[in-house]
Design a protein around this motif. Structure first.
Motif, PDB file in Angstrom:
ATOM      1  N   THR A  52       0.841  -1.224   0.082  1.00  0.00           N
ATOM      2  CA  THR A  52      -0.167   0.094   0.096  1.00  0.00           C
ATOM      3  C   THR A  52       0.792   1.332  -0.030  1.00  0.00           C
ATOM      4  OG1 THR A  52      -0.090  -0.221   2.460  1.00  0.00           O
ATOM      5  CG2 THR A  52      -1.890  -1.053   1.167  1.00  0.00           C
ATOM      6  N   GLY A  53       2.185   1.089   0.114  1.00  0.00           N
ATOM      7  CA  GLY A  53       3.080   2.316   0.161  1.00  0.00           C
ATOM      8  C   GLY A  53       3.459   2.841  -1.434  1.00  0.00           C
ATOM      9  N   LEU A  54       3.031   1.712  -2.198  1.00  0.00           N
ATOM     10  CA  LEU A  54       3.433   2.111  -3.548  1.00  0.00           C
ATOM     11  C   LEU A  54       2.815   3.238  -4.336  1.00  0.00           C
ATOM     12  CD1 LEU A  54       4.190  -1.539  -4.825  1.00  0.00           C
ATOM     13  CD2 LEU A  54       5.788   0.272  -3.737  1.00  0.00           C
ATOM     14  N   SER A  55       2.427   3.300  -5.542  1.00  0.00           N
ATOM     15  CA  SER A  55       2.017   4.463  -6.187  1.00  0.00           C
ATOM     16  C   SER A  55       0.479   4.861  -5.804  1.00  0.00           C
ATOM     17  CB  SER A  55       2.220   4.440  -7.701  1.00  0.00           C
ATOM     18  OG  SER A  55       1.540   5.252  -8.504  1.00  0.00           O
ATOM     19  N   ASP A  56       0.184   5.629  -5.359  1.00  0.00           N
ATOM     20  CA  ASP A  56      -1.388   5.905  -4.759  1.00  0.00           C
ATOM     21  C   ASP A  56      -1.790   7.286  -5.498  1.00  0.00           C
ATOM     22  OD1 ASP A  56      -0.004   7.784  -3.404  1.00  0.00           O
ATOM     23  OD2 ASP A  56      -1.064   7.189  -1.353  1.00  0.00           O
ATOM     24  N   ASP A  57      -1.057   7.555  -6.848  1.00  0.00           N
ATOM     25  CA  ASP A  57      -1.662   8.948  -7.156  1.00  0.00           C
ATOM     26  C   ASP A  57      -2.440   8.705  -8.518  1.00  0.00           C
ATOM     27  OD1 ASP A  57       0.404   8.041  -8.841  1.00  0.00           O
ATOM     28  OD2 ASP A  57       1.037   9.930  -9.131  1.00  0.00           O
ATOM     29  N   ILE A  58      -3.306   9.758  -8.940  1.00  0.00           N
ATOM     30  CA  ILE A  58      -4.041   9.877 -10.194  1.00  0.00           C
ATOM     31  C   ILE A  58      -3.676  10.839 -11.015  1.00  0.00           C
ATOM     32  CG2 ILE A  58      -6.423   9.995 -11.128  1.00  0.00           C
ATOM     33  CD1 ILE A  58      -7.578   8.512  -8.498  1.00  0.00           C
ATOM     34  N   ARG A  59      -3.189  10.720 -12.266  1.00  0.00           N
ATOM     35  CA  ARG A  59      -2.468  11.868 -12.799  1.00  0.00           C
ATOM     36  C   ARG A  59      -2.939  11.690 -14.365  1.00  0.00           C
ATOM     37  NH1 ARG A  59       1.538   8.043 -12.136  1.00  0.00           N
ATOM     38  NH2 ARG A  59       2.667   7.606 -14.091  1.00  0.00           N
ATOM     39  N   PRO A  60      -3.145  12.882 -15.063  1.00  0.00           N
ATOM     40  CA  PRO A  60      -3.363  13.049 -16.329  1.00  0.00           C
ATOM     41  C   PRO A  60      -2.263  12.516 -17.247  1.00  0.00           C
ATOM     42  CG  PRO A  60      -3.178  15.080 -15.780  1.00  0.00           C
ATOM     43  CD  PRO A  60      -2.909  14.206 -14.521  1.00  0.00           C
ATOM     44  N   THR A  61      -2.597  11.646 -18.352  1.00  0.00           N
ATOM     45  CA  THR A  61      -1.507  11.239 -19.206  1.00  0.00           C
ATOM     46  C   THR A  61      -1.405  11.970 -20.276  1.00  0.00           C
ATOM     47  OG1 THR A  61      -3.026  10.209 -20.763  1.00  0.00           O
ATOM     48  CG2 THR A  61      -2.135   8.930 -18.652  1.00  0.00           C
ATOM     49  N   PRO A  62      -0.186  12.281 -21.003  1.00  0.00           N
ATOM     50  CA  PRO A  62      -0.035  13.214 -22.098  1.00  0.00           C
ATOM     51  C   PRO A  62      -1.093  13.085 -23.408  1.00  0.00           C
ATOM     52  CG  PRO A  62       2.131  11.848 -21.345  1.00  0.00           C
ATOM     53  CD  PRO A  62       0.783  11.296 -20.854  1.00  0.00           C
ATOM     54  N   GLN A  63      -1.518  11.842 -23.384  1.00  0.00           N
ATOM     55  CA  GLN A  63      -2.638  11.534 -24.387  1.00  0.00           C
ATOM     56  C   GLN A  63      -4.042  12.082 -24.063  1.00  0.00           C
ATOM     57  OE1 GLN A  63      -0.631   9.135 -23.098  1.00  0.00           O
ATOM     58  NE2 GLN A  63       1.010   8.901 -24.748  1.00  0.00           N
ATOM     59  N   GLY A  64      -4.110  12.433 -22.784  1.00  0.00           N
ATOM     60  CA  GLY A  64      -5.572  12.834 -22.170  1.00  0.00           C
ATOM     61  C   GLY A  64      -6.385  11.831 -21.626  1.00  0.00           C
ATOM     62  N   GLY A  65      -5.430  10.942 -21.296  1.00  0.00           N
ATOM     63  CA  GLY A  65      -6.260   9.881 -20.313  1.00  0.00           C
ATOM     64  C   GLY A  65      -5.969  10.032 -18.940  1.00  0.00           C
ATOM     65  N   LEU A  66      -6.119   9.143 -18.086  1.00  0.00           N
ATOM     66  CA  LEU A  66      -5.474   9.308 -16.692  1.00  0.00           C
ATOM     67  C   LEU A  66      -4.855   7.929 -16.229  1.00  0.00           C
ATOM     68  CD1 LEU A  66      -8.869  10.252 -14.386  1.00  0.00           C
ATOM     69  CD2 LEU A  66      -6.717  11.440 -15.033  1.00  0.00           C
ATOM     70  N   MET A  67      -3.707   7.980 -15.674  1.00  0.00           N
ATOM     71  CA  MET A  67      -2.961   6.819 -14.880  1.00  0.00           C
ATOM     72  C   MET A  67      -3.199   6.859 -13.549  1.00  0.00           C
ATOM     73  SD  MET A  67      -0.716   4.704 -16.077  1.00  0.00           S
ATOM     74  CE  MET A  67       0.066   5.513 -17.440  1.00  0.00           C
TER      75      MET A  67
END
Length: 327
Positions: free
Chosen positions: A50-65
């Motif tokens: 649970t200490g790994l990636s917990d972010d939500i960010r836009p992708t260069p293509q306009g989606g979400l990671m």
């Protein structure tokens, strides 16, 4: 519960090394810990990721990671998800309880195992998913919650996730990492049908972990909805669920993505129905005929034959609402 050791992974490299060593990865624990209490799962070591990636960010293509450790509640409430992918937000909110959504992670939700009563009860004799070669007691038992599509003589358990049904309709991609490198698998290909090896739930290779989930940019003017039919109003798994995304231009259905939950061992993408409806006015008669193409190979049992007309009616109602609102 059997004794086990516990440690935390601070990096993806530590997590993949733990997975390669056969250790079990622990997210929110809302599924794994429950199965441990029941004696179905008996890991010797748990590695908390649970200490790994917990972010939500836009992708260069306009989606979400979306990071694998993002909590389900955070995903459902994220402004970009609610605005651009409302079908996903609604599907997550339809699952489990608020307490569980606050604990469960995105990667854990994708990896959760079936809630088939014959699988989760270690006292039952026959469950090929729990004990390969032991048989499938559901075949001649209580089958109300079991699959009508995609099952086999070895297993008819359904995948329980609401979130994954919406992800299937959104063409989501699962990002995986291992010591061998990175790879990306479409969500619709990530979960396996049982065939003669129902104990293998996914295409995840030894030593691989889910690091993130990627959503493509939403089509312009896309409308979406998620509808879940269940035995009670809350905290119940789907008898049938439908995730639909449509784009309508001057009365013509220019794009459609349609996925079902509660009827198959994996989120079921209705590709035949989509192909038949794309580019048409999508009248009720056309929708019914298109759905029949996907359901032609259904193999319902006496206890779940009702799911076939229920799935068709639910999908028709969802699509009629979306198309009517867009007209």
């Amino acid at each position: 519960m059997i004794p086990f050791s516990y440690s935390r992974a601070g990096t993806a490299e530590q997590a993949t090394a733990a997975a390669a060593s056969g250790h079990r990865l622990l997210g929110g624990g809302t599924n794994l810990v429950d199965l441990m209490r029941r004696g179905v799962e008996q890991p010797e070591r748990l590695v908390d990721v649970t200490g790994l990636s917990d972010d939500i960010r836009p992708t260069p293509q306009g989606g979400l990671m979306i990071g694998g450790a993002v909590r389900n509640a955070a995903l459902a409430g994220h402004p970009a998800v609610r605005r651009e992918y409302p079908v996903l937000s609604r599907a997550v909110l339809a699952g489990a309880s608020a307490q569980i959504r606050n604990m469960a992670t995105v990667a854990g939700n994708i990896m959760q195992r079936t809630r088939c009563a014959y699988f989760t009860d270690a006292a039952t004799r026959g469950c090929n998913k729990r004990s390969p070669g032991s048989g499938c007691d559901a075949q001649g038992g209580f089958s109300r919650y079991h699959a009508i599509l995609g099952g086999s003589s070895a297993c008819i358990a359904t995948h329980p996730s609401d979130m994954c049904v919406a992800l299937a309709a959104l063409d989501a991609q699962v990002h995986l990492a291992s010591a061998a490198g990175l790879r990306v698998v479409p969500l619709v290909e990530f979960h396996r049908l049982p065939g003669d090896a129902p104990h293998l739930d996914t295409v995840l290779q030894p030593g691989e972990i889910i690091t993130a989930l990627e959503l493509p940019p939403p089509p312009a003017a896309m409308r979406s909805a998620y509808r879940k039919v269940r035995d009670r109003a809350s905290y119940a798994f789907a008898l049938v669920s439908v995730a639909a995304c449509v784009t309508v231009d001057r009365g013509t259905l220019t794009d459609i993505r349609l996925a079902f939950g509660g009827i198959a061992p994996k989120p079921w993408r209705a590709l035949r129905a989509e192909e038949a409806l794309r580019g048409t006015p999508a009248t009720p008669q056309a929708i019914a005929a298109a759905l029949a193409l996907d359901f032609a190979e259904a193999k319902p049992l006496d206890g779940n034959a009702f799911k076939l007309p229920l799935a068709s009616r639910t999908a028709m109602a969802v699509l009629a609402d979306l198309i009517g609102d867009a007209a």
